[in-house]
Scaffold this motif. Structure first.
Motif, PDB file in Angstrom:
ATOM      1  N   ALA A  62      61.460  61.569  58.970  1.00 24.65           N
ATOM      2  CA  ALA A  62      62.711  60.979  59.481  1.00 24.65           C
ATOM      3  C   ALA A  62      62.582  60.671  60.968  1.00 24.65           C
ATOM      4  O   ALA A  62      63.018  59.606  61.431  1.00 24.65           O
ATOM      5  CB  ALA A  62      63.867  61.926  59.234  1.00 24.65           C
ATOM      6  N   ALA A  63      61.937  61.619  61.680  1.00 26.10           N
ATOM      7  CA  ALA A  63      61.757  61.418  63.125  1.00 26.10           C
ATOM      8  C   ALA A  63      60.874  60.206  63.377  1.00 26.10           C
ATOM      9  O   ALA A  63      61.142  59.386  64.266  1.00 26.10           O
ATOM     10  CB  ALA A  63      61.145  62.664  63.744  1.00 26.10           C
ATOM     11  N   GLU A  64      59.799  60.130  62.530  1.00 26.17           N
ATOM     12  CA  GLU A  64      58.879  58.999  62.665  1.00 26.17           C
ATOM     13  C   GLU A  64      59.605  57.684  62.366  1.00 26.17           C
ATOM     14  O   GLU A  64      59.452  56.692  63.079  1.00 26.17           O
ATOM     15  CB  GLU A  64      57.726  59.181  61.679  1.00 26.17           C
ATOM     16  N   GLU A  65      60.404  57.751  61.273  1.00 28.21           N
ATOM     17  CA  GLU A  65      61.174  56.570  60.866  1.00 28.21           C
ATOM     18  C   GLU A  65      62.155  56.174  61.962  1.00 28.21           C
ATOM     19  O   GLU A  65      62.336  54.994  62.264  1.00 28.21           O
ATOM     20  CB  GLU A  65      61.938  56.880  59.579  1.00 28.21           C
ATOM     21  N   LEU A  66      62.763  57.220  62.526  1.00 29.38           N
ATOM     22  CA  LEU A  66      63.729  57.002  63.617  1.00 29.38           C
ATOM     23  C   LEU A  66      63.032  56.328  64.804  1.00 29.38           C
ATOM     24  O   LEU A  66      63.576  55.404  65.417  1.00 29.38           O
ATOM     25  CB  LEU A  66      64.318  58.342  64.043  1.00 29.38           C
ATOM     26  N   LYS A  67      61.802  56.839  65.068  1.00 28.28           N
ATOM     27  CA  LYS A  67      61.016  56.285  66.162  1.00 28.28           C
ATOM     28  C   LYS A  67      60.714  54.806  65.889  1.00 28.28           C
ATOM     29  O   LYS A  67      60.845  53.954  66.776  1.00 28.28           O
ATOM     30  CB  LYS A  67      59.704  57.069  66.256  1.00 28.28           C
ATOM     31  N   LEU A  68      60.303  54.572  64.612  1.00 32.74           N
ATOM     32  CA  LEU A  68      59.984  53.214  64.183  1.00 32.74           C
ATOM     33  C   LEU A  68      61.207  52.310  64.314  1.00 32.74           C
ATOM     34  O   LEU A  68      61.124  51.191  64.833  1.00 32.74           O
ATOM     35  CB  LEU A  68      59.499  53.238  62.730  1.00 32.74           C
ATOM     36  N   LEU A  69      62.333  52.870  63.833  1.00 33.58           N
ATOM     37  CA  LEU A  69      63.592  52.116  63.901  1.00 33.58           C
ATOM     38  C   LEU A  69      63.966  51.826  65.348  1.00 33.58           C
ATOM     39  O   LEU A  69      64.437  50.737  65.673  1.00 33.58           O
ATOM     40  CB  LEU A  69      64.725  52.897  63.211  1.00 33.58           C
ATOM     41  N   GLU A  70      63.719  52.843  66.184  1.00 30.68           N
ATOM     42  CA  GLU A  70      64.040  52.684  67.608  1.00 30.68           C
ATOM     43  C   GLU A  70      63.185  51.569  68.209  1.00 30.68           C
ATOM     44  O   GLU A  70      63.686  50.712  68.953  1.00 30.68           O
ATOM     45  CB  GLU A  70      63.788  54.008  68.342  1.00 30.68           C
ATOM     46  N   SER A  71      61.861  51.604  67.832  1.00 29.16           N
ATOM     47  CA  SER A  71      60.968  50.561  68.349  1.00 29.16           C
ATOM     48  C   SER A  71      61.392  49.197  67.815  1.00 29.16           C
ATOM     49  O   SER A  71      61.375  48.206  68.545  1.00 29.16           O
ATOM     50  CB  SER A  71      59.518  50.855  67.991  1.00 29.16           C
ATOM     51  N   ARG A  72      61.793  49.192  66.510  1.00 27.11           N
ATOM     52  CA  ARG A  72      62.272  47.937  65.921  1.00 27.11           C
ATOM     53  C   ARG A  72      63.533  47.463  66.631  1.00 27.11           C
ATOM     54  O   ARG A  72      63.695  46.268  66.883  1.00 27.11           O
ATOM     55  CB  ARG A  72      62.590  48.135  64.430  1.00 27.11           C
ATOM     56  N   ARG A  73      64.384  48.429  66.922  1.00 28.76           N
ATOM     57  CA  ARG A  73      65.648  48.108  67.615  1.00 28.76           C
ATOM     58  C   ARG A  73      65.326  47.476  68.968  1.00 28.76           C
ATOM     59  O   ARG A  73      65.919  46.453  69.351  1.00 28.76           O
ATOM     60  CB  ARG A  73      66.473  49.379  67.800  1.00 28.76           C
ATOM     61  N   GLN A  74      64.344  48.122  69.644  1.00 24.65           N
ATOM     62  CA  GLN A  74      63.955  47.604  70.955  1.00 24.65           C
ATOM     63  C   GLN A  74      63.395  46.189  70.819  1.00 24.65           C
ATOM     64  O   GLN A  74      63.720  45.310  71.623  1.00 24.65           O
ATOM     65  CB  GLN A  74      62.909  48.528  71.606  1.00 24.65           C
ATOM     66  N   GLU A  75      62.538  46.028  69.749  1.00 24.94           N
ATOM     67  CA  GLU A  75      61.965  44.697  69.501  1.00 24.94           C
ATOM     68  C   GLU A  75      63.059  43.678  69.248  1.00 24.94           C
ATOM     69  O   GLU A  75      63.033  42.568  69.804  1.00 24.94           O
ATOM     70  CB  GLU A  75      61.034  44.744  68.277  1.00 24.94           C
ATOM     71  N   MET A  76      64.027  44.111  68.373  1.00 24.23           N
ATOM     72  CA  MET A  76      65.125  43.208  68.041  1.00 24.23           C
ATOM     73  C   MET A  76      65.953  42.872  69.270  1.00 24.23           C
ATOM     74  O   MET A  76      66.346  41.709  69.474  1.00 24.23           O
ATOM     75  CB  MET A  76      66.016  43.827  66.955  1.00 24.23           C
ATOM     76  N   LEU A  77      66.175  43.907  70.086  1.00 23.67           N
ATOM     77  CA  LEU A  77      66.921  43.683  71.326  1.00 23.67           C
ATOM     78  C   LEU A  77      66.175  42.708  72.231  1.00 23.67           C
ATOM     79  O   LEU A  77      66.773  41.798  72.813  1.00 23.67           O
ATOM     80  CB  LEU A  77      67.132  45.015  72.061  1.00 23.67           C
TER      81      LEU A  77
END
Lengths: 260, 223
Positions: A62-77
């Motif tokens: 979940a933490a890894e996924e969260l990290k991935l999501l965070e990076s994706r969020r940053q990418e999307m941003l």
């Protein structure tokens, strides 16, 4: 302190039997139950450990996924920011283009307005100058200025160069329509005949020459056929004035060069 | 007043005369076996257990815990013998409060039978654990001359076990009888309570000593 051998032997047997009975009905069963419960507890603990490990794994995932999501969020941003920048640039460019377009249109409108104004100015100035000249010429001599203008036009026709004459002739011969002579005034009949004669002689055609009055040509005379025009008038004199006026429009501080 | 239950003939089965000692032993055996059989017939292995099962588990856990403390190894091979010994003596002593009951442990025949059982259990468990030769060799440790002393020790401790328990329970029964005849109110009651305490203590002592003897037998010297 009496000792009874029979009772002693009986008690040994009784005690041995009691050991067997309690081993069967008490210790064996209780031990089995306790072992079973211990085993269950151990299994539960093992399961708990496994579940905990799984939970830790899940948490890590979940933490890894969260990290991935965070990076994706940053990418999307970042993408959104880039798109916003691009759109902003596009909108700015579009706005600039629109502004330029509007400016161009406005300039065109202004130019048209200016042109119309100059045209009107030329027309009115010509007319006014014509009237003034006519009045002055009338006062100065007995000749009408209109006739003078017609005579000057006639002289211009007679004095046309070879190339101009050939073009005019070709235009007259291409057309089945008559040559139209436009003027803002009525030309004297004698002059009409002279002009017709010169045109016929020049073009060597049997096309008629029509004389029409037109205020739109301003001040002067014009012979036109198939888009080819030969003209004389105030417009030639006023074209200098037009340039001066445009210059004044463009630069308000400029002084007119027509003082003398 | 009869204080030796061996002399109290209750009934006969053919030529065999059943005295109070044997009869009450059977009563205690029946109670213990019946009680255990009934409770352990529906044992729960879940998280929640019935109250009586809890009582039995506490008793069995206490016995096995005591044996583990003394012997220092897996107690379960010794639990049936030592547990039965402790529980039997304890119940025999505690049932003294029941009217007309005569504790079998107030009979020298019973205590001797129990002590002799321990006497034979000690080499039995020693041989089972270490083998016959190792057990025999232990009587010659630390030297050959120690053999008579070992034998004397074995016999004397067996006698002391039997006489200690018999003496305590018999004397307590005798004292209650004497007090009842002299002061019928209140004092016998106190003596009964005192007797219960003595009964519990004697059961514990007999059980612990038997455990120690067996423990010393199964432990290899120097271990």
């Amino acid at each position: 302190m009496e000792f009874d051998l029979f009772t002693f032997i009986a008690q040994v047997i009784n005690f041995t039997v009691l050991i067997a009975l309690l081993n069967k009905f008490l210790f064996g069963r209780v031990k089995a139950a306790m072992d079973e419960r211990e085993r269950k507890i151990a299994d539960d603990l093992e399961k708990a450990v496994i579940q905990r490990q799984e939970a830790e794994k899940s948490a890590a995932l979940a933490a890894e996924e969260l990290k991935l999501l965070e990076s994706r969020r940053q990418e999307m941003l970042e993408d959104a920011r880039n798109k916003a920048r691009e759109e902003e640039a596009q909108m700015k460019a579009a706005a600039q283009t629109a502004a330029e377009e509007r400016q161009k249109k406005w300039q065109q409108a202004f130019s048209m307005e200016q042109e119309n104004y100059i045209k009107a100015l030329k027309l009115h100035s010509g007319k006014f100058a014509w009237k003034v000249s006519e009045k002055m010429l009338r006062e100065l001599s007995d000749e009408k200025i209109n006739n003078k203008a017609a005579e000057i036009f006639l002289k211009k026709l007679e004095a046309l160069g070879g190339a101009q004459t050939a073009e005019f002739k070709a235009a007259v011969n291409r057309s089945e329509k008559p040559v139209v002579v436009l003027s803002p005034f009525v030309i004297d009949d004698i002059l009409k005949d002279k002009i017709s004669g010169v045109i016929v002689k020049m073009t060597e055609s049997k096309n008629k020459v029509l004389f029409e009055r037109s205020e739109s040509i301003g001040f002067g005379i014009q012979a036109a056929v198939e888009g080819y025009k030969i003209s004389w008038g105030g417009s030639e004199y006023f074209s200098g004035m037009e340039k001066e006026v445009i210059d004044v429009f463009k630069d308000g501080n400029k002084k007119g060069g027509y003082d003398g | 007043m009869e204080i030796n239950p061996d002399n109290m003939q209750l009934f006969g089965i053919g030529a065999i005369k059943i005295n109070a000692t044997i009869f009450y032993t059977w009563i205690v055996m029946a109670l213990l076996t019946g009680f255990s059989a009934v409770i352990t017939s529906r044992l729960s292995t879940g998280a929640k257990i019935p109250r009586w099962q809890g009582v039995l588990e506490v008793i069995v856990s206490f016995v096995s815990g005591q044996i583990r403390q003394v012997i220092g190894r897996d107690p379960w091979p010794y639990v049936p013998f030592l547990g039965t010994l402790g529980i039997f003596i304890l119940v025999c002593n505690l049932m003294e409060v029941v009217p007309l009951y005569h504790p079998p442990t107030s009979s020298l025949s019973t205590t001797a039978a129990l002590a002799v059982s321990v006497f034979f259990a000690v080499p039995f468990f020693g041989i089972m654990k270490n083998g016959l030769w190792a057990h025999i060799k232990s009587y010659f440790q630390p030297s050959f001359f120690m053999l008579p002393f070992h034998i004397i020790s074995e016999v004397s401790r067996t006698v002391s076990l039997a006489v200690r328990l018999f003496g305590n329970i018999m004397s307590e029964s005798l004292m209650i009888g004497v007090f009842l005849s002299v002061v019928p109110l209140f004092v016998p009651l106190v003596m009964q309570v005192f007797g219960l305490v003595i009964g519990v203590v004697q059961a514990y002592i007999f059980f612990t000593l038997a455990t120690v003897y067996i423990g010393s037998s199964v432990s290899i010297h120097g271990e």
